[in-house]
Motif scaffolding. Structure first.
Motif, PDB file in Angstrom:
ATOM      1  N   ARG A  59      67.551 -63.285  50.325  1.00  0.00           N
ATOM      2  CA  ARG A  59      66.906 -62.312  49.434  1.00  0.00           C
ATOM      3  C   ARG A  59      67.888 -61.888  48.348  1.00  0.00           C
ATOM      4  NH1 ARG A  59      68.198 -59.726  53.961  1.00  0.00           N
ATOM      5  NH2 ARG A  59      66.227 -60.237  54.941  1.00  0.00           N
TER       6      ARG A  59
ATOM      7  N   LEU B 284      63.894 -64.443  36.960  1.00  0.00           N
ATOM      8  CA  LEU B 284      64.137 -65.721  37.633  1.00  0.00           C
ATOM      9  C   LEU B 284      64.933 -65.545  38.920  1.00  0.00           C
ATOM     10  CD1 LEU B 284      64.847 -67.940  34.509  1.00  0.00           C
ATOM     11  CD2 LEU B 284      62.813 -67.993  35.988  1.00  0.00           C
TER      12      LEU B 284
ATOM     13  N   ALA C 269      66.869 -72.963  35.976  1.00  0.00           N
ATOM     14  CA  ALA C 269      65.666 -72.139  35.827  1.00  0.00           C
ATOM     15  C   ALA C 269      65.472 -71.698  34.376  1.00  0.00           C
ATOM     16  CB  ALA C 269      65.743 -70.926  36.754  1.00  0.00           C
TER      17      ALA C 269
ATOM     18  N   ASP D   8      63.180 -65.209  42.147  1.00  0.00           N
ATOM     19  CA  ASP D   8      62.651 -66.419  42.783  1.00  0.00           C
ATOM     20  C   ASP D   8      63.730 -67.265  43.465  1.00  0.00           C
ATOM     21  OD1 ASP D   8      60.014 -65.912  42.084  1.00  0.00           O
ATOM     22  OD2 ASP D   8      60.153 -67.025  40.198  1.00  0.00           O
TER      23      ASP D   8
END
Length: 140
Positions: free
Chosen positions: A101, A86, A22, A89
């Motif tokens: 989560r 990031l 990411a 996400d």
């Protein structure tokens, strides 16, 4: 009747792999590691499990410290801010692991490296992840 054996994922491996890709995709291709590298790069991110609990019989909620080093205080802050964003996400399937989560449990804080005085920011998260069923040998 035998209950299935559930093995929890290596949260550090999942998060380091995710953040490495990411960050690179967002123009910050820095090392993302579980241990401080030698030699030490100017900028890098370390992910370390510092505890957590089993959330359910089939899921884990590891607590992770995320430390971000860079050449200056503002650069370390910006790297931590990007890593923090990031991680928001990360829910989904990552390297075959279901991530439900992420919850921040400690916001970014200035934490100069006590060994080198290098610029560093850190924050802490808990990440809820599903375990996997371990294939058990048959008892025929």
């Amino acid at each position: 009747m035998n209950r299935p054996v559930i093995v929890m994922p290596d949260a550090v491996a999942v998060v380091t792999s995710y953040l490495r890709g990411a960050l690179k995709a967002h123009g910050r291709p820095v090392p993302v590691v579980s241990r401080i590298p030698t030699p030490r790069p100017l900028a890098f991110v370390r992910v370390q499990r510092i505890g957590g609990t089993q959330q359910t019989p089939v899921s884990d909620r590891p607590r992770l410290d995320i430390h971000c080093w860079a050449a200056s205080e503002s650069a370390a802050h910006d790297l931590a801010a990007l890593a923090r964003a990031l991680l928001g996400d990360i829910p989904g399937v990552r390297d075959g692991v279901t991530v439900y989560r992420v919850t921040e449990v400690g916001g970014p804080m200035w934490l100069p490296d006590d060994q080198t005085s290098a610029a560093r920011f850190a924050f802490a998260v808990e990440i809820h992840m599903r375990g996997r069923t371990l294939d058990t040998p048959s008892t025929d």
